[in-house]
Design a protein around this motif. Structure first.
Motif, PDB file in Angstrom:
ATOM      1  N   GLU A  84      70.144  29.322   0.865  1.00  0.00           N
ATOM      2  CA  GLU A  84      69.276  27.935   1.703  1.00  0.00           C
ATOM      3  C   GLU A  84      69.568  27.778   0.507  1.00  0.00           C
ATOM      4  O   GLU A  84      69.058  27.903  -1.370  1.00  0.00           O
ATOM      5  N   VAL A  85      70.491  25.764   0.518  1.00  0.00           N
ATOM      6  CA  VAL A  85      70.928  24.919  -0.985  1.00  0.00           C
ATOM      7  C   VAL A  85      70.469  24.063  -0.883  1.00  0.00           C
ATOM      8  O   VAL A  85      70.280  22.921   0.376  1.00  0.00           O
ATOM      9  N   SER A  86      69.108  23.206  -1.667  1.00  0.00           N
ATOM     10  CA  SER A  86      68.627  21.571  -1.802  1.00  0.00           C
ATOM     11  C   SER A  86      69.262  21.313  -2.569  1.00  0.00           C
ATOM     12  O   SER A  86      69.513  21.592  -3.553  1.00  0.00           O
ATOM     13  N   LEU A  87      70.175  20.167  -2.790  1.00  0.00           N
ATOM     14  CA  LEU A  87      70.335  19.326  -3.560  1.00  0.00           C
ATOM     15  C   LEU A  87      69.422  18.092  -4.513  1.00  0.00           C
ATOM     16  O   LEU A  87      68.782  17.869  -3.124  1.00  0.00           O
ATOM     17  N   ASP A  88      69.728  17.705  -4.927  1.00  0.00           N
ATOM     18  CA  ASP A  88      69.414  16.636  -5.628  1.00  0.00           C
ATOM     19  C   ASP A  88      69.583  15.378  -5.191  1.00  0.00           C
ATOM     20  O   ASP A  88      68.356  14.782  -4.673  1.00  0.00           O
ATOM     21  N   ARG A  89      70.524  15.269  -5.116  1.00  0.00           N
ATOM     22  CA  ARG A  89      71.209  13.396  -4.203  1.00  0.00           C
ATOM     23  C   ARG A  89      71.720  14.254  -2.948  1.00  0.00           C
ATOM     24  O   ARG A  89      72.505  14.999  -2.497  1.00  0.00           O
ATOM     25  N   LEU A 135      78.977  34.866  -7.343  1.00  0.00           N
ATOM     26  CA  LEU A 135      79.126  33.383  -6.717  1.00  0.00           C
ATOM     27  C   LEU A 135      78.365  32.529  -6.812  1.00  0.00           C
ATOM     28  O   LEU A 135      78.630  31.574  -6.909  1.00  0.00           O
ATOM     29  N   ALA A 136      76.871  33.233  -6.606  1.00  0.00           N
ATOM     30  CA  ALA A 136      75.582  31.862  -7.283  1.00  0.00           C
ATOM     31  C   ALA A 136      76.195  31.258  -8.989  1.00  0.00           C
ATOM     32  O   ALA A 136      75.574  30.279  -8.274  1.00  0.00           O
ATOM     33  N   GLN A 137      76.486  31.814  -9.448  1.00  0.00           N
ATOM     34  CA  GLN A 137      77.443  30.888 -10.711  1.00  0.00           C
ATOM     35  C   GLN A 137      78.192  30.531 -10.424  1.00  0.00           C
ATOM     36  O   GLN A 137      78.437  29.488 -10.937  1.00  0.00           O
ATOM     37  N   ARG A 138      79.141  30.853 -10.055  1.00  0.00           N
ATOM     38  CA  ARG A 138      79.757  29.921  -9.189  1.00  0.00           C
ATOM     39  C   ARG A 138      79.925  28.672  -8.618  1.00  0.00           C
ATOM     40  O   ARG A 138      80.194  27.272  -8.404  1.00  0.00           O
ATOM     41  N   LEU A 139      78.954  29.111  -7.421  1.00  0.00           N
ATOM     42  CA  LEU A 139      78.565  28.043  -6.894  1.00  0.00           C
ATOM     43  C   LEU A 139      77.480  27.041  -6.429  1.00  0.00           C
ATOM     44  O   LEU A 139      77.882  25.787  -6.662  1.00  0.00           O
ATOM     45  N   PHE A 140      76.480  27.814  -7.262  1.00  0.00           N
ATOM     46  CA  PHE A 140      75.078  26.527  -7.428  1.00  0.00           C
ATOM     47  C   PHE A 140      75.286  26.539  -8.772  1.00  0.00           C
ATOM     48  O   PHE A 140      75.241  25.646  -9.760  1.00  0.00           O
ATOM     49  N   THR A 141      74.745  27.395  -9.728  1.00  0.00           N
ATOM     50  CA  THR A 141      74.667  27.253 -11.163  1.00  0.00           C
ATOM     51  C   THR A 141      75.327  26.132 -11.633  1.00  0.00           C
ATOM     52  O   THR A 141      74.724  25.705 -12.790  1.00  0.00           O
ATOM     53  N   ASP A 143      76.223  23.851 -10.779  1.00  0.00           N
ATOM     54  CA  ASP A 143      76.700  22.336  -9.766  1.00  0.00           C
ATOM     55  C   ASP A 143      74.790  22.216 -10.206  1.00  0.00           C
ATOM     56  O   ASP A 143      74.351  22.147 -10.086  1.00  0.00           O
ATOM     57  N   ALA A 144      75.804  20.661 -11.097  1.00  0.00           N
ATOM     58  CA  ALA A 144      74.803  20.213 -10.983  1.00  0.00           C
ATOM     59  C   ALA A 144      73.378  19.319 -10.551  1.00  0.00           C
ATOM     60  O   ALA A 144      72.419  18.738 -10.630  1.00  0.00           O
ATOM     61  N   ASN A 145      74.247  19.341  -9.242  1.00  0.00           N
ATOM     62  CA  ASN A 145      73.504  18.667  -8.445  1.00  0.00           C
ATOM     63  C   ASN A 145      72.784  19.513  -7.359  1.00  0.00           C
ATOM     64  O   ASN A 145      71.369  18.769  -6.124  1.00  0.00           O
ATOM     65  N   VAL A 146      73.130  20.814  -7.602  1.00  0.00           N
ATOM     66  CA  VAL A 146      71.913  22.256  -7.217  1.00  0.00           C
ATOM     67  C   VAL A 146      70.780  21.585  -7.447  1.00  0.00           C
ATOM     68  O   VAL A 146      70.680  22.452  -8.561  1.00  0.00           O
ATOM     69  N   ARG A 147      69.467  21.774  -6.598  1.00  0.00           N
ATOM     70  CA  ARG A 147      68.361  21.866  -6.915  1.00  0.00           C
ATOM     71  C   ARG A 147      67.887  23.045  -6.986  1.00  0.00           C
ATOM     72  O   ARG A 147      66.496  23.556  -7.476  1.00  0.00           O
ATOM     73  N   ASN A 148      68.173  23.743  -5.522  1.00  0.00           N
ATOM     74  CA  ASN A 148      66.794  24.633  -5.201  1.00  0.00           C
ATOM     75  C   ASN A 148      67.976  25.865  -4.469  1.00  0.00           C
ATOM     76  O   ASN A 148      68.572  24.931  -3.603  1.00  0.00           O
TER      77      ASN A 148
END
Length: 170
Positions: A84-89, A135-141, A143-148
């Motif tokens: 599950e991925v939540s974005l800031d914007r 993968l988490a580093q590449r796709l989530f960490t 990305d400044a817009n990924v909140r959770n």
């Protein structure tokens, strides 16, 4: 420049599909390997008619692709996670940007925009935890817009069926 007559584009609406079209689509979801001859015999139509129908269904986009589904058990240990991925914007451009960045990644097997709750649910498959961490580093960490990010790791696959339900097969 493309010649007007060189390309035929079929537009087949759902209402244009008959029982044989639906039965062909249903059968191909179970196994896309039978020959045209075999399908024609199975549905009591001529091979040229079967070939024409399949070509029309492919060109109209009803058949997106034909793939081989490998046995995960034969390949060896794999790690599958539902993430599950939540974005800031959540404006349209931010959602599009995230989707366009993660969808091409080979480890991402499925990507869904969802509501309510997180903004995206991904199904990812990797070899092991170090590969998931990469993968988490590449796709989530990065990305400044990924909140959770919340990952649920599969301990057993009880069912996998990439079948799309079709209406009434009388």
């Amino acid at each position: 420049m493309m010649d007007f007559y060189s390309t035929i584009i079929f537009v087949v609406k759902f209402s244009d599909l008959d029982d044989i079209d639906l039965r062909l689509l249903d059968a191909l979801q179970d196994d896309a390997s039978p020959s045209n001859q075999s399908l024609a015999e199975r549905f009591n139509i001529s091979p040229p008619t079967c070939l024409r129908r399949l070509r029309r269904l492919r060109e109209a986009g009803w058949i997106e692709s034909q793939v081989v589904i490998l046995s995960a058990d034969r390949i060896g240990p794999l790690l599958t996670a539902v993430v599950e991925v939540s974005l800031d914007r959540q404006d349209a451009s931010a959602l599009d940007a995230f989707e366009q960045r993660v969808a091409p990644d080979d480890a991402v097997q499925q990507c869904y925009r969802v509501s309510p709750g997180p903004d995206f649910v991904l199904v990812v498959t990797v070899r092991d935890m170090p590969a998931y961490q990469a993968l988490a580093q590449r796709l989530f960490t990065n990305d400044a817009n990924v909140r959770n990010v919340k990952a649920f790791f599969s301990i057993k696959r009880a069912k996998f069926a990439p079948r799309v339900p079709l209406p009434s097969l009388a």
